[in-house]
Design an enzyme around this catalytic site. Structure first.
Site: not given
Length: 319
Positions: A120-121
């Protein structure tokens, strides 16, 4: 030169991440990009055919749909590798976490992976800042981490992009908006697991009125760390991170304090990530700056594909 080009299929290429992956792959002559007829993009039989034909599949789908897509792989099919860009498999047994910069062993795991979960970012920013400090033993695993993460609105996908870019966009969207207020953000499990923490951090994500770019900041207090019997200074944090990433092609560490302000848009459009260490020896901040669509999503996915297929790590990336 390869005798045959590996076949690559993007399941869900209409979404923001899928579109960005496709943009990076279209110019490449070293792979064969399988395309689905737009009229059949929801046709399960056609998707299954392409998934099983491919040597590597990107899943750019919601979590439930990503799990269902994995189920479309034929029993006995050992040639199709998978990169899942959703949250569905990031802490699942049998899946490799796609952050090769974690360690040499992690890089080897990515290279040999058949099932890989793209990070995930927000998690990418947090883990890259924290994991080397935990691994080096200069910050305890039970340190009470807190983090805030500023991101452009493209991280919310097509729906959020449309909301921000609409002519009747609400006036309150022009100011930063906090979310994940329940402290149950979907990135927390991977942040805890891959940073090596005993507890998840207190996490505050913020979306603002700009397209892309991200800054994830964690703070370290000397008094709390010394209570745990550890020694820390701003210089030690910086040197530890510099040593950890010295061979990385995509992650770098600034060797000096930031003068003035640090923009979350500094690396927008790039697939690189840079870490900044600021503050004093008593109160230290560590900030990972990158593009939420680059190293935070599509760029990381292509980097992982390159490693899994035996190509140069940065092939097709924006440096």
């Amino acid at each position: 030169m390869r005798n045959t080009k590996p076949k690559v299929y993007i399941d869900g290429q209409e979404g923001t991440t899928g579109l960005r992956i496709r943009e990076r792959l279209l110019p490449r002559e070293d792979i064969m990009l399988l395309e689905i007829d737009p009229d059949k993009r929801k046709d399960e039989a056609e998707r299954k055919r392409l998934i099983n034909e491919a040597n590597l599949v990107f899943l750019c789908l919601p979590d439930k749909a990503a799990v269902e897509a994995v189920g479309l792989i034929n029993e006995g099919n050992l040639h199709t590798k998978v990169i899942d860009a959703s949250t569905a498999h990031r802490v699942s047994e049998g899946w490799v976490y796609g952050l090769p910069e974690l360690s040499k062993a992690q890089r080897q795991s990515v290279q040999s992976a058949r099932l890989l979960a793209n990070p995930g970012c927000h998690a990418t920013g947090f883990i890259t800042a924290v994991a080397p400090l935990i691994a080096a033993g200069i910050v305890p695993q039970d340190y009470p981490f807190s983090a805030f993460s500023l991101t452009g609105y493209s991280g919310g996908g097509k729906k959020m992009i449309a909301e921000y870019e609409a002519a009747d966009c609400p006036e309150l969207y022009q100011a930063p908006r906090l979310y994940g207020l329940t402290q149950t953000h979907k990135h927390l499990p991977e942040m805890k697991m891959y940073a090596g923490l005993s507890e998840a951090p207190v996490f505050c994500p913020i979306v603002d009125d700009y397209y892309s770019g991200m800054a994830v900041t964690v703070s370290l207090e000397k008094r709390l760390i010394e209570k745990a019997g550890k020694k820390i200074s701003k210089g030690l944090v910086r040197e530890t991170l510099l040593a950890h990433y010295e061979e990385s092609k995509l992650i770098s560490v600034s060797r000096s304090d930031t003068e003035g302000m640090l923009s979350a848009g500094l690396l927008a459009g790039s697939d690189k990530l840079e870490i900044f260490v600021n503050g004093t020896d008593e109160r230290i901040t560590v900030t990972s700056v990158f593009d939420n669509l680059g190293k935070g999503a599509s760029g990381a996915a292509v980097q992982n594909m390159n490693l899994m297929l035996g190509y140069p790590e940065t092939e097709g990336l924006e440096l």
